[in-house]
Enzyme design. Structure first.
Site, PDB file in Angstrom:
ATOM      1  N   LYS A 222       0.818  -1.218   0.000  1.00 57.00           N
ATOM      2  CA  LYS A 222       0.000   0.000   0.000  1.00 57.00           C
ATOM      3  C   LYS A 222       0.852   1.268   0.000  1.00 57.00           C
ATOM      4  CE  LYS A 222      -4.411  -1.751   1.331  1.00 57.00           C
ATOM      5  NZ  LYS A 222      -5.442  -1.939   2.342  1.00 57.00           N
ATOM      6  N   ARG A 256      -3.590  -9.949   5.246  1.00 56.09           N
ATOM      7  CA  ARG A 256      -4.011 -10.047   3.834  1.00 56.09           C
ATOM      8  C   ARG A 256      -2.866  -9.549   2.959  1.00 56.09           C
ATOM      9  NH1 ARG A 256      -6.055  -6.529   0.171  1.00 56.09           N
ATOM     10  NH2 ARG A 256      -7.657  -7.261  -1.257  1.00 56.09           N
TER      11      ARG A 256
HETATM   12  C1  7PJ Z   1      -8.232  -4.243   1.862  1.00 54.06           C
HETATM   13  C2  7PJ Z   1      -9.288  -5.052   1.452  1.00 54.06           C
HETATM   14  C3  7PJ Z   1      -7.939  -4.157   3.258  1.00 54.06           C
HETATM   15  C4  7PJ Z   1      -9.743  -5.691   3.610  1.00 54.06           C
HETATM   16  C5  7PJ Z   1      -8.402  -4.091  -0.271  1.00 54.06           C
HETATM   17  C6  7PJ Z   1      -5.422  -3.186  -1.785  1.00 54.06           C
HETATM   18  C7  7PJ Z   1      -6.744  -2.541  -1.908  1.00 54.06           C
HETATM   19  N1  7PJ Z   1     -10.035  -5.774   2.305  1.00 54.06           N
HETATM   20  N2  7PJ Z   1      -9.386  -4.934   0.107  1.00 54.06           N
HETATM   21  N3  7PJ Z   1      -8.722  -4.905   4.085  1.00 54.06           N
HETATM   22  N4  7PJ Z   1      -7.682  -3.671   0.780  1.00 54.06           N
HETATM   23  N5  7PJ Z   1     -10.458  -6.390   4.496  1.00 54.06           N
HETATM   24  O1  7PJ Z   1      -5.276  -4.376  -1.508  1.00 54.06           O
HETATM   25  O2  7PJ Z   1      -4.417  -2.429  -1.996  1.00 54.06           O
HETATM   26  O3  7PJ Z   1      -7.036  -3.459   3.716  1.00 54.06           O
HETATM   27  S1  7PJ Z   1      -8.156  -3.649  -1.929  1.00 54.06           S
END
Ligand code: 7PJ
Length: 279
Positions: A222, A256
């Site tokens: 990010k 994640r």
């Molecule tokens: C997140 C997400 C996060 C959860 C994305 C990216 C953007 N879901 N989906 N938490 N980020 N729960 O991965 O850069 O931080 S999409």
């Protein structure tokens, strides 16, 4: 807090941090616009992530990057349903990253084990779409909406405000009859937050999430990593692994990530330091 997460067909132990591998099924992740090609690529990538040690997979058909436009539900389903069906037997729970109640219902019917809603189940009908299933729910904090969320986000006390949003959201789910062992909370790094907000939330993770529910963190590649390292998204592996580890040290339950193998290595080394190595 429960020692496990009820996650559809699975009951996941929360004793050690789990790694969730990101599976994008969006046109901007692949140069070819062909839906079948895209699904096949996503499935192959997902299988690799499982081999690398992913404990869960998060399948997303809508780009939620800052400034991204919304995708209609039928297009989102065209992207993700073939991927869910192909991965049903891959051995790990399947999470689906969506804000849309229609997509939630169809994904659950196709075998998804978890719904990951960056909108915090705030869309009309979102709570009802998941209430009667036995899926896990990730409730994330976002300020504003993806198209505009990075326009000068401001907080009085980011940690307290995120904490209250998450725990009030969890209460709303509980009032709809959803058991506590299905709920995961996520501070939502990068969603309506400056780099300073993001690092404050990571530093004070236990206060931002509270003690009642497990946490999920999305830090991988990010802009907050770029803000400190000066590197583009393609070169944020080291920074992302460091951020994941900082989260794990503060008690994060699910990480994640794009880079599963490297994150699993880092967690194994950390665990060997903390727990020792079994002979
Ligand atoms: C997140 C997400 C996060 C959860 C994305 C990216 C953007 N879901 N989906 N938490 N980020 N729960 O991965 O850069 O931080 S999409």
């Amino acid at each position: 807090m429960h020692d496990h997460l009820q996650c559809g067909r699975f009951r996941l132990s929360l004793e050690r941090p789990l790694v969730m591998g990101i599976v994008n099924v969006t046109p901007d992740s692949f140069s070819d616009g062909n839906v079948h090609f895209r699904a096949d690529q996503a499935v192959a990538h997902a299988r690799l992530l499982v081999e690398e040690g992913a404990d869960l997979l998060d399948i997303g058909g809508e780009s939620t990057r800052p400034g991204a436009q919304a995708v209609p539900a039928d297009e989102e389903l065209r992207r993700i349903l073939p991927v869910i069906e192909a991965l049903r037997d891959c051995g790990v729970p399947l999470s689906v990253d969506t804000c849309k109640p229609d997509v939630m219902r169809a994904a659950l019917a196709a075998g998804a084990d978890m719904i990951n809603d960056i909108g915090g189940f705030s869309a009309p009908g979102a709570v009802q779409a998941v209430a009667d299933a036995d899926c896990a729910l990730c409730l994330m904090h976002m300020r504003g909406e993806p198209r505009t969320m990075q326009d000068a986000p401001a907080y009085q006390d980011v940690v307290a405000e995120v904490h209250d949003y998450l725990n009030q959201g969890a209460q709303r789910l509980r009032r709809a009859g959803i058991d506590a062992d299905r709920i995961v909370l996520d501070p939502g790094f990068g969603f309506g937050k400056t780099a300073a907000h993001n690092y404050t939330l990571l530093r004070d993770l236990p206060q931002a999430v509270g003690r009642e529910y497990p946490s999920l963190l999305g830090l991988s590649r990010k802009s907050m990593i770029g803000a400190v390292t000066g590197r583009p998204a393609s070169r944020r592996l080291g920074g992302s692994v460091a951020a994941a580890l900082a989260g794990a040290i503060r008690g994060a339950h699910i990480l994640r990530v794009h880079d599963v193998a490297d994150t699993v290595d880092a967690l194994r080394v950390w665990s060997a330091v903390e727990q020792g190595v079994r002979a």
